[in-house]
Design an enzyme around this catalytic site. Structure first.
Site, PDB file in Angstrom:
ATOM      1  N   CYS A  12      -8.168   0.169  -2.901  1.00 50.19           N
ATOM      2  CA  CYS A  12      -9.562   0.220  -3.316  1.00 50.19           C
ATOM      3  C   CYS A  12      -9.698   0.828  -4.713  1.00 50.19           C
ATOM      4  O   CYS A  12      -8.930   1.700  -5.096  1.00 50.19           O
ATOM      5  CB  CYS A  12     -10.386   1.027  -2.321  1.00 50.19           C
ATOM      6  SG  CYS A  12     -10.585   0.172  -0.747  1.00 50.19           S
ATOM      7  N   THR A  13     -10.683   0.356  -5.452  1.00 47.54           N
ATOM      8  CA  THR A  13     -10.871   0.774  -6.846  1.00 47.54           C
ATOM      9  C   THR A  13     -12.342   1.107  -7.080  1.00 47.54           C
ATOM     10  O   THR A  13     -13.230   0.426  -6.568  1.00 47.54           O
ATOM     11  CB  THR A  13     -10.449  -0.358  -7.804  1.00 47.54           C
ATOM     12  OG1 THR A  13      -9.092  -0.701  -7.560  1.00 47.54           O
ATOM     13  CG2 THR A  13     -10.604   0.088  -9.256  1.00 47.54           C
TER      14      THR A  13
END
Length: 221
Positions: free
Chosen positions: A55-56
């Site tokens: 995830c970013t």
């Protein structure tokens, strides 16, 4: 699950939940009662913080000093589990205190916005994995030995109790957690954006927006 394993989990859950915030305990027990899922299994599921490290999140300030905050959720989740992801509004006295994203049966949040009296967002936060979310064994050990909460539970607690950006940034740097993670926080005013790299006991690093740097207008994690 075998009855003996279920009993062991229920016993461990009962011991640990005596030390957890009682509002969280009531939710887990309420979900267990409504779904007829063993309370020990639900407790273990809520101890699992595993985002697979992919995830970013990004927080950035544009040329008009407006703060933007975004994130993705590229979990490797089966479609059936993706359908359990929900957006929640938490109300108090008829007013929305915060809005967040979680999952059915999960008492933490993976991102959220603290609301002001005018109904607008005061600050927002997202959580990303660090070190691929750790291992289930290490996370459970940290919970049992140090009475730590998950990063997602910590995020939710801060959303509930901290009305200001500065207060949120300070609170997210402390409180023992079962695992490492990143908190990405944004506010409504210019330069209010930061990435907090969390260790299990405190922040290891804090990386705020900095207009004096060439690339200081954004922070990407």
């Amino acid at each position: 699950m075998a009855p003996s394993a279920a009993c062991l989990l229920a016993g461990a859950a009962d011991l640990e939940m005596k030390r957890m915030p009682q509002d969280v305990v009531k939710e887990i027990k309420g979900i267990a009662k409504a779904t007829k899922i063993n309370v020990g299994e639900l407790w273990v599921l809520n101890m699992m913080y595993e985002l697979s490290g992919f995830c970013t999140s990004v927080v950035a300030q544009n040329s008009s000093s407006v703060i933007n905050h975004g994130r993705n959720l590229d979990w490797n989740l089966p479609v059936a589990l993706r359908n359990l992801v929900v957006d929640l509004d938490v109300m108090r006295g008829g007013e929305r205190v915060y809005r967040g994203t979680g999952a059915v049966g999960f008492v933490g949040l993976i991102n959220g916005m603290r609301m002001g009296g005018d109904g607008k967002s005061v600050w927002a936060v997202s959580v990303d994995a660090r070190g691929k979310g750790g291992t289930l064994f290490d996370n459970l050990l940290q919970a049992l030995l140090h009475h730590s909460m998950t990063p997602a539970q910590h995020l939710r607690k801060v959303l509930e109790h901290e009305p200001t950006y500065d207060g949120a940034v300070a609170s997210l740097q402390t409180t023992p957690q079962i695992d490492e993670n990143y908190f990405i926080v944004s506010g409504a005013a210019a330069a209010q954006g930061v990435v907090i790299a969390r260790g299990r006991n405190k922040a290891d690093d804090v990386w705020p927006l900095n207009n004096t740097e060439t690339d200081g207008w954004f922070r990407l994690q």
